[in-house]
Design a protein around this motif. Structure first.
Motif, PDB file in Angstrom:
ATOM      1  N   LYS A  73       0.827  -1.019   0.048  1.00 42.01           N
ATOM      2  CA  LYS A  73       0.132  -0.048  -0.010  1.00 42.01           C
ATOM      3  C   LYS A  73       0.810   1.304  -0.042  1.00 42.01           C
ATOM      4  O   LYS A  73       1.985   1.147   0.445  1.00 42.01           O
ATOM      5  CB  LYS A  73      -0.965   0.013   1.321  1.00 42.01           C
ATOM      6  CG  LYS A  73      -1.848  -1.049   1.326  1.00 42.01           C
ATOM      7  CD  LYS A  73      -2.975  -0.772   2.435  1.00 42.01           C
ATOM      8  CE  LYS A  73      -4.091  -1.873   2.188  1.00 42.01           C
ATOM      9  NZ  LYS A  73      -4.895  -1.760   3.412  1.00 42.01           N
ATOM     10  N   SER A  74       0.320   2.216  -0.530  1.00 40.74           N
ATOM     11  CA  SER A  74       1.209   3.567  -0.551  1.00 40.74           C
ATOM     12  C   SER A  74       0.173   4.743  -0.887  1.00 40.74           C
ATOM     13  O   SER A  74      -0.950   4.513  -1.229  1.00 40.74           O
ATOM     14  CB  SER A  74       2.119   3.552  -1.690  1.00 40.74           C
ATOM     15  OG  SER A  74       2.953   4.771  -1.671  1.00 40.74           O
ATOM     16  N   LEU A  75       0.608   5.899  -0.593  1.00 44.17           N
ATOM     17  CA  LEU A  75      -0.251   7.071  -0.707  1.00 44.17           C
ATOM     18  C   LEU A  75      -0.102   7.524  -2.181  1.00 44.17           C
ATOM     19  O   LEU A  75       1.184   7.493  -2.627  1.00 44.17           O
ATOM     20  CB  LEU A  75       0.168   8.296   0.091  1.00 44.17           C
ATOM     21  CG  LEU A  75       0.058   8.303   1.876  1.00 44.17           C
ATOM     22  CD1 LEU A  75       0.494   9.090   2.396  1.00 44.17           C
ATOM     23  CD2 LEU A  75      -1.572   7.983   2.005  1.00 44.17           C
ATOM     24  N   VAL A  76      -1.215   7.499  -2.977  1.00 40.77           N
ATOM     25  CA  VAL A  76      -1.220   8.210  -4.330  1.00 40.77           C
ATOM     26  C   VAL A  76      -2.113   9.308  -4.312  1.00 40.77           C
ATOM     27  O   VAL A  76      -3.048   9.499  -3.674  1.00 40.77           O
ATOM     28  CB  VAL A  76      -1.758   7.033  -5.177  1.00 40.77           C
ATOM     29  CG1 VAL A  76      -0.833   5.680  -4.937  1.00 40.77           C
ATOM     30  CG2 VAL A  76      -3.361   6.461  -4.907  1.00 40.77           C
ATOM     31  N   THR A  92      -6.416  21.679  -4.417  1.00 42.90           N
ATOM     32  CA  THR A  92      -5.326  21.365  -3.308  1.00 42.90           C
ATOM     33  C   THR A  92      -5.371  19.759  -3.727  1.00 42.90           C
ATOM     34  O   THR A  92      -6.364  19.107  -3.426  1.00 42.90           O
ATOM     35  CB  THR A  92      -5.850  21.666  -1.826  1.00 42.90           C
ATOM     36  OG1 THR A  92      -6.085  22.906  -1.876  1.00 42.90           O
ATOM     37  CG2 THR A  92      -4.804  21.330  -0.987  1.00 42.90           C
ATOM     38  N   PRO A  93      -4.051  19.008  -4.019  1.00 43.80           N
ATOM     39  CA  PRO A  93      -3.765  17.658  -4.192  1.00 43.80           C
ATOM     40  C   PRO A  93      -4.285  17.087  -2.813  1.00 43.80           C
ATOM     41  O   PRO A  93      -3.922  17.440  -1.674  1.00 43.80           O
ATOM     42  CB  PRO A  93      -2.817  17.547  -4.413  1.00 43.80           C
ATOM     43  CG  PRO A  93      -2.025  18.865  -4.912  1.00 43.80           C
ATOM     44  CD  PRO A  93      -2.923  19.837  -4.387  1.00 43.80           C
ATOM     45  N   THR A  94      -4.959  15.938  -3.087  1.00 42.26           N
ATOM     46  CA  THR A  94      -5.361  14.990  -1.929  1.00 42.26           C
ATOM     47  C   THR A  94      -4.709  13.598  -2.130  1.00 42.26           C
ATOM     48  O   THR A  94      -4.768  13.357  -3.159  1.00 42.26           O
ATOM     49  CB  THR A  94      -6.907  14.952  -1.400  1.00 42.26           C
ATOM     50  OG1 THR A  94      -7.610  14.489  -2.714  1.00 42.26           O
ATOM     51  CG2 THR A  94      -7.400  16.457  -0.974  1.00 42.26           C
ATOM     52  N   PHE A  95      -4.218  13.095  -1.150  1.00 42.52           N
ATOM     53  CA  PHE A  95      -3.654  11.800  -1.218  1.00 42.52           C
ATOM     54  C   PHE A  95      -4.582  10.628  -0.602  1.00 42.52           C
ATOM     55  O   PHE A  95      -5.005  10.477   0.338  1.00 42.52           O
ATOM     56  CB  PHE A  95      -2.118  11.711  -0.664  1.00 42.52           C
ATOM     57  CG  PHE A  95      -1.241  12.423  -1.744  1.00 42.52           C
ATOM     58  CD1 PHE A  95      -0.730  11.903  -2.907  1.00 42.52           C
ATOM     59  CD2 PHE A  95      -1.152  13.764  -1.398  1.00 42.52           C
ATOM     60  CE1 PHE A  95       0.142  12.443  -3.647  1.00 42.52           C
ATOM     61  CE2 PHE A  95      -0.427  14.563  -2.337  1.00 42.52           C
ATOM     62  CZ  PHE A  95       0.272  13.983  -3.429  1.00 42.52           C
ATOM     63  N   GLU A  96      -4.585   9.273  -1.323  1.00 47.19           N
ATOM     64  CA  GLU A  96      -5.504   8.256  -0.675  1.00 47.19           C
ATOM     65  C   GLU A  96      -4.666   7.090  -0.538  1.00 47.19           C
ATOM     66  O   GLU A  96      -3.713   7.091  -1.470  1.00 47.19           O
ATOM     67  CB  GLU A  96      -6.501   7.854  -1.699  1.00 47.19           C
ATOM     68  CG  GLU A  96      -7.567   9.153  -1.706  1.00 47.19           C
ATOM     69  CD  GLU A  96      -8.305   8.846  -2.837  1.00 47.19           C
ATOM     70  OE1 GLU A  96      -8.329   7.687  -3.453  1.00 47.19           O
ATOM     71  OE2 GLU A  96      -9.408   9.655  -3.104  1.00 47.19           O
ATOM     72  N   GLN A  97      -4.499   6.226   0.279  1.00 44.04           N
ATOM     73  CA  GLN A  97      -3.885   5.173   0.590  1.00 44.04           C
ATOM     74  C   GLN A  97      -4.598   4.050  -0.526  1.00 44.04           C
ATOM     75  O   GLN A  97      -5.535   3.646  -0.312  1.00 44.04           O
ATOM     76  CB  GLN A  97      -3.876   4.369   1.802  1.00 44.04           C
ATOM     77  CG  GLN A  97      -2.893   3.442   2.267  1.00 44.04           C
ATOM     78  CD  GLN A  97      -2.632   3.067   3.609  1.00 44.04           C
ATOM     79  OE1 GLN A  97      -3.594   2.628   3.999  1.00 44.04           O
ATOM     80  NE2 GLN A  97      -1.256   3.055   4.086  1.00 44.04           N
ATOM     81  N   ARG A  98      -3.762   3.664  -1.163  1.00 44.64           N
ATOM     82  CA  ARG A  98      -4.234   2.425  -2.479  1.00 44.64           C
ATOM     83  C   ARG A  98      -3.367   1.147  -2.419  1.00 44.64           C
ATOM     84  O   ARG A  98      -2.296   1.429  -1.997  1.00 44.64           O
ATOM     85  CB  ARG A  98      -4.397   3.322  -3.715  1.00 44.64           C
ATOM     86  CG  ARG A  98      -5.324   4.386  -3.948  1.00 44.64           C
ATOM     87  CD  ARG A  98      -6.691   3.736  -4.186  1.00 44.64           C
ATOM     88  NE  ARG A  98      -7.420   4.944  -4.433  1.00 44.64           N
ATOM     89  CZ  ARG A  98      -7.751   5.411  -5.960  1.00 44.64           C
ATOM     90  NH1 ARG A  98      -6.953   4.721  -6.810  1.00 44.64           N
ATOM     91  NH2 ARG A  98      -8.442   6.290  -6.222  1.00 44.64           N
ATOM     92  N   ARG A  99      -3.928   0.045  -2.645  1.00 41.88           N
ATOM     93  CA  ARG A  99      -3.047  -1.047  -2.938  1.00 41.88           C
ATOM     94  C   ARG A  99      -2.266  -0.842  -4.065  1.00 41.88           C
ATOM     95  O   ARG A  99      -2.872  -0.408  -5.175  1.00 41.88           O
ATOM     96  CB  ARG A  99      -3.882  -2.301  -3.048  1.00 41.88           C
ATOM     97  CG  ARG A  99      -3.367  -3.528  -3.523  1.00 41.88           C
ATOM     98  CD  ARG A  99      -4.419  -4.653  -3.371  1.00 41.88           C
ATOM     99  NE  ARG A  99      -4.740  -4.858  -2.189  1.00 41.88           N
ATOM    100  CZ  ARG A  99      -5.569  -5.906  -1.766  1.00 41.88           C
ATOM    101  NH1 ARG A  99      -5.884  -6.729  -2.760  1.00 41.88           N
ATOM    102  NH2 ARG A  99      -6.283  -5.809  -0.724  1.00 41.88           N
TER     103      ARG A  99
END
Length: 398
Positions: free
Chosen positions: A284-287, A295-302
Motif C-alpha cells: 500500500k502507498s499514498l497516491v 489542493t491535491p489530496t492523497f489516498e492510501q491505495r493498493r
C-alpha cells in the motif's frame, strides 16, 4: 489326497502355510462388484484422474461399469457478469460422453440410480465441496480421494502452492478414503514410496509445472488402487510419512493477504518465491486522489508490484537499506543495464530490488516509474551521493 514325505508339492504347501504376513499373496486383488462411480472433480488435476478412470472403464467394463461426473455450476464473470465460466472438467466429461451433474450443494441432492444398481463408489479429486456422510454411507464402497502431497503433510486445499512456498525439493501423491467429517483425514491406502519424487527445478518451478508432474502420478495411483481393490474393507493404512520426519504444514487456502509483502520480515528469497508461486504481490502507498481539486489530496491505495529483479546496489543508496520497503527513484541511471529511471526498494536482508511493473488500484498496469509519476508517489526531495541522485517516495510501502 495322500502326499509322500519330501514331495515338491508338499514342500510348496508348507512354504505357503508359513509365509510371512507381508508376502505378495496377501496383496492380491480383492474381489468387488462392478463399480458404478460418482466422480466429483473440477480442475486439471482431477481431469487426469477422470481420463485414467475412463480408459480403465473402456478396457475393463467388468471392473468399472459406469462413471457419472459431478461438478460445480459455471460462474458468471467479466464486465456486467454476462459471461459464464464453466469448470474445466465439464468439457472433458462432455467429450467423453459421460453423464454430468452440476451441483453447488449436496443438500437435497441424490446420486442417480440405474437399472443395474445404485452408485457404489464415490471418487472426489480436487473437488472443493465436502461430500456428506449421507452420500458416502449410501455407496457400498464409500469414497476415494487423490491428494497431491505426502499426507498428512500439506493437508488442505492448496498443497501445490504450499509445497513450493516451503521450498521443498521432493513431494508425492496419496490415495485415501473420504473421511466422514474432515477433509484429508481418511485412511491412506497408497502413497508415493519414500522419500517421494523430485520436484523439477525446485528453485524455479511454478504451480502449473508441478501440476503437470503430479497429475499423471495421481491418476496412476488411483487406477492402481481401483485395480487392487484397496477401497474394499477392511482398509489397510499404507501411510509412511509421519510428523517426526518433518514439521507438518497445513495447506490453507491462498488468500489475498498471502500476497501482501511484509517488508519488515520478508527476505528477497521469500519475495521472489512468493511472486513465482502466487503471482504479482502488493503493498500500500499514498497516491494522488482521482478528483483532487485545487489542493491535491492523497489516498492510501493498493499497489500491485510485478516483474521484480535483484540488482547490484547503486552508489550512495546504502542509506535506503536501513528502511526495508522504502521505495526510491534512481535519478542518474547508475545501473548500466537500465534504459530509464527505475523504482527500487531494499528488502529486510539488504538486497536491492528493481520493480519493473506497477499497478495502482483502479488504474492500468504500466511501467513502475510511469505509474509512480502519474500517481504522485514520488517525494519532492532528492538526495545526492557519489555523483548519483535518489528521490524517495512520499512514504514507505506497507
Amino acid at each position: 489326497m495322500f502326499l509322500p514325505r519330501g514331495s515338491s508339492l508338499l514342500c510348496s504347501l508348507r512354504q505357503t502355510r508359513f509365509r510371512p504376513s507381508f508376502a505378495p499373496r496377501l496383496l492380491s486383488t480383492r474381489a468387488y462388484d462392478p463399480l458404478r462411480i460418482l466422480f466429483c472433480g473440477s480442475d486439471h488435476f482431477s481431469i487426469a484422474s477422470l481420463k485414467a478412470l475412463h480408459d480403465e472403464h473402456k478396457k475393463r467394463p467388468d471392473r468399472i461399469a459406469s462413471i457419472d461426473v459431478v461438478c460445480r455450476p459455471g460462474k458468471r464473470v467479466g464486465r456486467g457478469m454476462k459471461q459464464i465460466r464453466e469448470v474445466p472438467i465439464k468439457f472433458v466429461a462432455s467429450d467423453l460422453g459421460l453423464p454430468i451433474h452440476e451441483v453447488d450443494t449436496f443438500t437435497g441432492w441424490q446420486p442417480p440410480v440405474y437399472p443395474h444398481g445404485p452408485i457404489n463408489l464415490i471418487v472426489a479429486v480436487s473437488f472443493g465441496l465436502f461430500v456428506p456422510p449421507r452420500i458416502l454411507n449410501g455407496a457400498r464402497y464409500g469414497g476415494l480421494n487423490v491428494h497431491p502431497s505426502l499426507l498428512p503433510d500439506f493437508r488442505g486445499p492448496a498443497p501445490l502452492h504450499h509445497t513450493l512456498l516451503a521450498g521443498r525439493t521432493t513431494t508425492g501423491v496419496s490415495l485415501q478414503t473420504l473421511h466422514l467429517q474432515h477433509f484429508d483425514h481418511g485412511t491412506i491406502l497408497a502413497q508415493t514410496p519414500s522419500p517421494g519424487f523430485e520436484i523439477p527445478n525446485p528453485d524455479s518451478c511454478t504451480v502449473p509445472e508441478l501440476l503437470d508432474v503430479v497429475a499423471p502420478k495421481g491418476a496412476e495411483l488411483l487406477v492402481k488402487g481401483i485395480q487392487e481393490g484397496l477401497f474394499v474393507p477392511p482398509h489397510r493404512n499404507a501411510g509412511w510419512y509421519t510428523a517426526e520426519q518433518r514439521d507438518l504444514i497445513h495447506a490453507t487456502k491462498i488468500k489475498p493477504e498471502d500476497k501482501h509483502i511484509d517488508w519488515a520480515t520478508w527476505t528477497w528469497t521469500t519475495i521472489s518465491r512468493r511472486e513465482r508461486v502466487l503471482g504479482p504481490l502488493w503493498s500500500k502507498s499514498l497516491v494522488l486522489g482521482e478528483s483532487s481539486g485545487p489542493t491535491p489530496t492523497f489516498e492510501q491505495r493498493r499497489v500491485i508490484l510485478s516483474e521484480f529483479e535483484e540488482v547490484q546496489p547503486l552508489k550512495g543508496s546504502e542509506a535506503f537499506a536501513l528502511v526495508p520497503g522504502l521505495p526510491f527513484i534512481d535519478g542518474e541511471h547508475t545501473v548500466k543495464s537500465d534504459s530509464g529511471k527505475g523504482v527500487y526498494v531494499f528488502t529486510r536482508d539488504e538486497k536491492l530490488v528493481r520493480i519493473h511493473m506497477m499497478k495502482v488500484e483502479g488504474r492500468p498496469n504500466t511501467d513502475a516509474f510511469r505509474a509512480a509519476l502519474k500517481a504522485r508517489m514520488i517525494g519532492s526531495r532528492t538526495f545526492s551521493s557519489h555523483g548519483a541522485s535518489f528521490t524517495p517516495f512520499h512514504n514507505p510501502f506497507n
